[in-house]
Design an enzyme around this catalytic site. Structure first.
Site, short mmCIF file in Angstrom:
data_model
loop_
_atom_site.label_atom_id
_atom_site.label_comp_id
_atom_site.label_asym_id
_atom_site.label_seq_id
_atom_site.Cartn_x
_atom_site.Cartn_y
_atom_site.Cartn_z
N HIS A 85 61.63 51.13 -34.45
CA HIS A 85 62.93 52.18 -34.70
C HIS A 85 62.54 53.60 -35.07
O HIS A 85 61.56 53.80 -36.00
CB HIS A 85 63.59 51.39 -35.82
CG HIS A 85 65.14 51.94 -36.05
ND1 HIS A 85 65.21 53.34 -36.65
CD2 HIS A 85 66.30 51.55 -35.63
CE1 HIS A 85 66.72 53.50 -36.60
NE2 HIS A 85 67.32 52.51 -36.00
N GLU A 154 67.31 54.86 -27.88
CA GLU A 154 68.16 55.39 -29.16
C GLU A 154 67.95 56.80 -29.40
O GLU A 154 66.82 57.17 -30.04
CB GLU A 154 67.72 54.57 -30.58
CG GLU A 154 68.47 53.30 -30.50
CD GLU A 154 68.64 52.73 -31.96
OE1 GLU A 154 69.98 52.46 -32.18
OE2 GLU A 154 67.83 52.81 -32.74
N SER A 197 75.25 56.00 -33.11
CA SER A 197 76.54 56.21 -33.43
C SER A 197 77.64 55.66 -32.52
O SER A 197 78.62 56.00 -32.21
CB SER A 197 76.89 57.82 -33.20
OG SER A 197 76.14 58.63 -34.42
N GLY A 218 74.34 50.54 -35.88
CA GLY A 218 73.97 50.39 -37.24
C GLY A 218 75.34 50.57 -38.22
O GLY A 218 75.87 49.56 -38.62
#
Ligand code: PGA
Length: 233
Positions: A85, A154, A197, A218
């Protein structure tokens, strides 16, 4: 078609009591398949059909203070684990570490959810982004069976600060689809998720793309109303 929605709770919520409440508020019957990734300290206290972890170490035992091993995660019935991540890469996680973690997870039968997109910039065109993804994935997937790995695209600039509705920058579903196609065709990756988002208002745009197999929300995963909407879109 059923897609995979992986809730990344990050460092939330503060107490086990709240974490249990959050997990209990997620509907068990939904259109898509949901996975919950609570903080490691809460994994054993949470009851959910599919559990994921947010990180792991690459060794299974030894003098490694503070680490959590894939074997330990397996014993807690964890089926998925996020690696790479951008919030971990920012703290020093390298592609070599990501590769070692993904390898150790696969050895335990845990599916790595390997995040890429760190280092990308909003102004880059598709070709520039694929160049970055290619470099990352060549190292991250080295020697692994990519068909058993889930990759989450991402773009780091699209990740929210926690408020799923507050962002001004989101990646278009068309861009995310192109990256998903690249990742699958170039590396033989089984599934590609999109994250950054994601909220109940933009999620459908990504889910409608044939090569995007799911989402990694998230901020929106901390609001049961939003998460329940997303897993039923
Ligand atoms: P976000 O986080 O949905 O809050 O942008 C996604 C992620 O970082 O995995």
């Amino acid at each position: 078609m059923k897609k995979l929605i992986v809730a990344n709770w990050k460092l939330n919520p503060p107490t086990l009591k709240e974490a249990k409440k959050l997990a209990a508020a997620i509907v068990r019957k939904s259109k898509h398949v949901s996975v919950v990734c609570p903080p490691a300290g809460f994994l054993s206290g949470i009851s959910f059909p599919r559990l994921g972890a947010q990180d792991c170490f690459w060794e299974n035992r030894g003098a490694y203070t503070g680490q959590v091993s894939p074997v330990q995660l397996k014993s807690l019935k964890v089926k998925y684990c996020i690696v790479g991540h951008s919030e971990k890469r920012l703290l020093g996680e390298t592609d070599e570490m990501v590769n070692a973690k993904a390898r150790a997870l696969l050895e335990q039968g845990i599916t790595p959810v390997l995040c890429v997109g760190f280092g990308t910039k909003v102004e880059q065109d598709d070709l520039e982004v694929t160049d970055i993804l290619k470099t990352q994935l060549e190292m991250d997937l080295k020697g692994l069976d990519a068909s058993k790995v889930i990759v989450a695209y991402e773009p780091v600039w699209a990740i929210s600060n926690g408020d799923p509705l507050a962002t001004s920058k989101v990646a278009s579903p068309e861009h995310a689809e192109k990256m998903a196609i690249f990742i699958k065709h170039r590396f033989g990756v089984g599934k590609v998720l999109y994250g950054g988002s994601v909220n109940p208002y933009n999620a459908k745009g990504y889910l409608d793309q044939p090569n995007i197999d799911g989402l990694l929300p998230g901020g929106a995963s901390l609001i049961p109303k939003y998460f329940n909407q997303i897993i039923n879109l």
